[in-house]
Design a protein around this motif. Structure first.
Motif, PDB file in Angstrom:
ATOM      1  N   LYS A 163       0.845  -1.206   0.000  1.00 61.07           N
ATOM      2  CA  LYS A 163       0.000   0.000   0.000  1.00 61.07           C
ATOM      3  C   LYS A 163       0.880   1.255   0.000  1.00 61.07           C
ATOM      4  O   LYS A 163       0.610   2.214  -0.722  1.00 61.07           O
ATOM      5  CB  LYS A 163      -0.924  -0.032   1.217  1.00 61.07           C
ATOM      6  CG  LYS A 163      -1.705   1.226   1.478  1.00 61.07           C
ATOM      7  CD  LYS A 163      -2.505   1.113   2.754  1.00 61.07           C
ATOM      8  CE  LYS A 163      -1.549   1.148   3.938  1.00 61.07           C
ATOM      9  NZ  LYS A 163      -2.207   1.084   5.242  1.00 61.07           N
ATOM     10  N   TYR A 164       1.956   1.232   0.789  1.00 59.60           N
ATOM     11  CA  TYR A 164       2.853   2.387   0.849  1.00 59.60           C
ATOM     12  C   TYR A 164       3.643   2.552  -0.450  1.00 59.60           C
ATOM     13  O   TYR A 164       3.962   3.671  -0.838  1.00 59.60           O
ATOM     14  CB  TYR A 164       3.795   2.277   2.050  1.00 59.60           C
ATOM     15  CG  TYR A 164       3.077   2.492   3.360  1.00 59.60           C
ATOM     16  CD1 TYR A 164       2.650   3.762   3.748  1.00 59.60           C
ATOM     17  CD2 TYR A 164       2.808   1.425   4.202  1.00 59.60           C
ATOM     18  CE1 TYR A 164       1.980   3.961   4.936  1.00 59.60           C
ATOM     19  CE2 TYR A 164       2.137   1.614   5.404  1.00 59.60           C
ATOM     20  CZ  TYR A 164       1.725   2.879   5.759  1.00 59.60           C
ATOM     21  OH  TYR A 164       1.058   3.082   6.941  1.00 59.60           O
ATOM     22  N   VAL A 165       3.951   1.454  -1.106  1.00 59.68           N
ATOM     23  CA  VAL A 165       4.623   1.538  -2.407  1.00 59.68           C
ATOM     24  C   VAL A 165       3.691   2.171  -3.432  1.00 59.68           C
ATOM     25  O   VAL A 165       4.076   3.076  -4.180  1.00 59.68           O
ATOM     26  CB  VAL A 165       5.095   0.138  -2.890  1.00 59.68           C
ATOM     27  CG1 VAL A 165       5.630   0.207  -4.315  1.00 59.68           C
ATOM     28  CG2 VAL A 165       6.150  -0.430  -1.950  1.00 59.68           C
ATOM     29  N   ILE A 166       2.455   1.720  -3.438  1.00 61.46           N
ATOM     30  CA  ILE A 166       1.470   2.227  -4.400  1.00 61.46           C
ATOM     31  C   ILE A 166       1.228   3.721  -4.210  1.00 61.46           C
ATOM     32  O   ILE A 166       1.126   4.468  -5.183  1.00 61.46           O
ATOM     33  CB  ILE A 166       0.149   1.433  -4.294  1.00 61.46           C
ATOM     34  CG1 ILE A 166       0.365   0.010  -4.830  1.00 61.46           C
ATOM     35  CG2 ILE A 166      -0.986   2.128  -5.035  1.00 61.46           C
ATOM     36  CD1 ILE A 166      -0.759  -0.960  -4.522  1.00 61.46           C
ATOM     37  N   MET A 211       6.846   4.571   0.080  1.00 61.47           N
ATOM     38  CA  MET A 211       7.896   3.571   0.293  1.00 61.47           C
ATOM     39  C   MET A 211       8.420   3.152  -1.074  1.00 61.47           C
ATOM     40  O   MET A 211       7.632   2.975  -2.001  1.00 61.47           O
ATOM     41  CB  MET A 211       7.360   2.343   1.037  1.00 61.47           C
ATOM     42  CG  MET A 211       8.413   1.267   1.294  1.00 61.47           C
ATOM     43  SD  MET A 211       7.746  -0.260   2.016  1.00 61.47           S
ATOM     44  CE  MET A 211       7.233   0.324   3.620  1.00 61.47           C
ATOM     45  N   SER A 212       9.725   3.008  -1.173  1.00 60.85           N
ATOM     46  CA  SER A 212      10.305   2.600  -2.456  1.00 60.85           C
ATOM     47  C   SER A 212      10.073   1.110  -2.707  1.00 60.85           C
ATOM     48  O   SER A 212       9.933   0.311  -1.770  1.00 60.85           O
ATOM     49  CB  SER A 212      11.804   2.885  -2.481  1.00 60.85           C
ATOM     50  OG  SER A 212      12.499   2.006  -1.614  1.00 60.85           O
ATOM     51  N   GLU A 213      10.043   0.758  -3.962  1.00 57.11           N
ATOM     52  CA  GLU A 213       9.901  -0.643  -4.354  1.00 57.11           C
ATOM     53  C   GLU A 213      11.078  -1.470  -3.828  1.00 57.11           C
ATOM     54  O   GLU A 213      10.903  -2.604  -3.383  1.00 57.11           O
ATOM     55  CB  GLU A 213       9.819  -0.742  -5.880  1.00 57.11           C
ATOM     56  CG  GLU A 213       9.608  -2.142  -6.404  1.00 57.11           C
ATOM     57  CD  GLU A 213       8.169  -2.627  -6.337  1.00 57.11           C
ATOM     58  OE1 GLU A 213       7.967  -3.848  -6.371  1.00 57.11           O
ATOM     59  OE2 GLU A 213       7.251  -1.783  -6.249  1.00 57.11           O
ATOM     60  N   SER A 214      12.272  -0.880  -3.832  1.00 58.02           N
ATOM     61  CA  SER A 214      13.447  -1.625  -3.363  1.00 58.02           C
ATOM     62  C   SER A 214      13.364  -1.906  -1.860  1.00 58.02           C
ATOM     63  O   SER A 214      13.726  -2.994  -1.412  1.00 58.02           O
ATOM     64  CB  SER A 214      14.740  -0.892  -3.707  1.00 58.02           C
ATOM     65  OG  SER A 214      14.817   0.349  -3.055  1.00 58.02           O
ATOM     66  N   LEU A 215      12.864  -0.944  -1.083  1.00 55.14           N
ATOM     67  CA  LEU A 215      12.693  -1.176   0.351  1.00 55.14           C
ATOM     68  C   LEU A 215      11.633  -2.246   0.586  1.00 55.14           C
ATOM     69  O   LEU A 215      11.800  -3.133   1.434  1.00 55.14           O
ATOM     70  CB  LEU A 215      12.326   0.126   1.071  1.00 55.14           C
ATOM     71  CG  LEU A 215      12.120   0.049   2.582  1.00 55.14           C
ATOM     72  CD1 LEU A 215      13.320  -0.583   3.283  1.00 55.14           C
ATOM     73  CD2 LEU A 215      11.831   1.429   3.137  1.00 55.14           C
ATOM     74  N   TYR A 216      10.567  -2.194  -0.170  1.00 53.94           N
ATOM     75  CA  TYR A 216       9.503  -3.200  -0.096  1.00 53.94           C
ATOM     76  C   TYR A 216      10.076  -4.598  -0.349  1.00 53.94           C
ATOM     77  O   TYR A 216       9.826  -5.530   0.407  1.00 53.94           O
ATOM     78  CB  TYR A 216       8.415  -2.842  -1.113  1.00 53.94           C
ATOM     79  CG  TYR A 216       7.380  -3.902  -1.336  1.00 53.94           C
ATOM     80  CD1 TYR A 216       6.375  -4.130  -0.403  1.00 53.94           C
ATOM     81  CD2 TYR A 216       7.373  -4.669  -2.501  1.00 53.94           C
ATOM     82  CE1 TYR A 216       5.397  -5.094  -0.620  1.00 53.94           C
ATOM     83  CE2 TYR A 216       6.408  -5.628  -2.728  1.00 53.94           C
ATOM     84  CZ  TYR A 216       5.426  -5.837  -1.778  1.00 53.94           C
ATOM     85  OH  TYR A 216       4.462  -6.797  -1.996  1.00 53.94           O
TER      86      TYR A 216
END
Length: 81
Positions: free
Chosen positions: A57-60, A64-69
């Motif tokens: 949800k935070y990436v979307i 939040m970055s995709e790499s952190l996810y």
């Protein structure tokens, strides 16, 4: 439980800067750590699914970055979308 049968669910070699995570994600990680310490795989798996959905949800929404996810998924479950 026999230590030989114990499977580590958390990859401690992956370092994550916790200061970059939203509070709700930190709370889920805290719960995962508790379930891991108790070797409660059933609730660990359920909580990991919640972490995965919440972090996505935070990436979307761009907080939040995709790499952190992906690092979170690798550290706490070894899964990717």
């Amino acid at each position: 439980m026999d230590k030989d049968l114990f499977h580590e669910m958390i990859d401690r070699s992956i370092e994550i800067d916790l200061s970059k995570l939203p509070k709700s994600v930190l709370e889920e990680i805290e719960e995962l750590e508790k379930f891991h310490a108790a070797r409660d795989w059933f609730f660990y798996d359920l909580k990991f699914d919640e972490l995965e959905m919440n972090a996505k949800k935070y990436v979307i929404n761009g907080t939040m970055s995709e790499s952190l996810y992906k690092k979170l998924l690798a550290k706490y479950g070894g899964l990717y979308d």
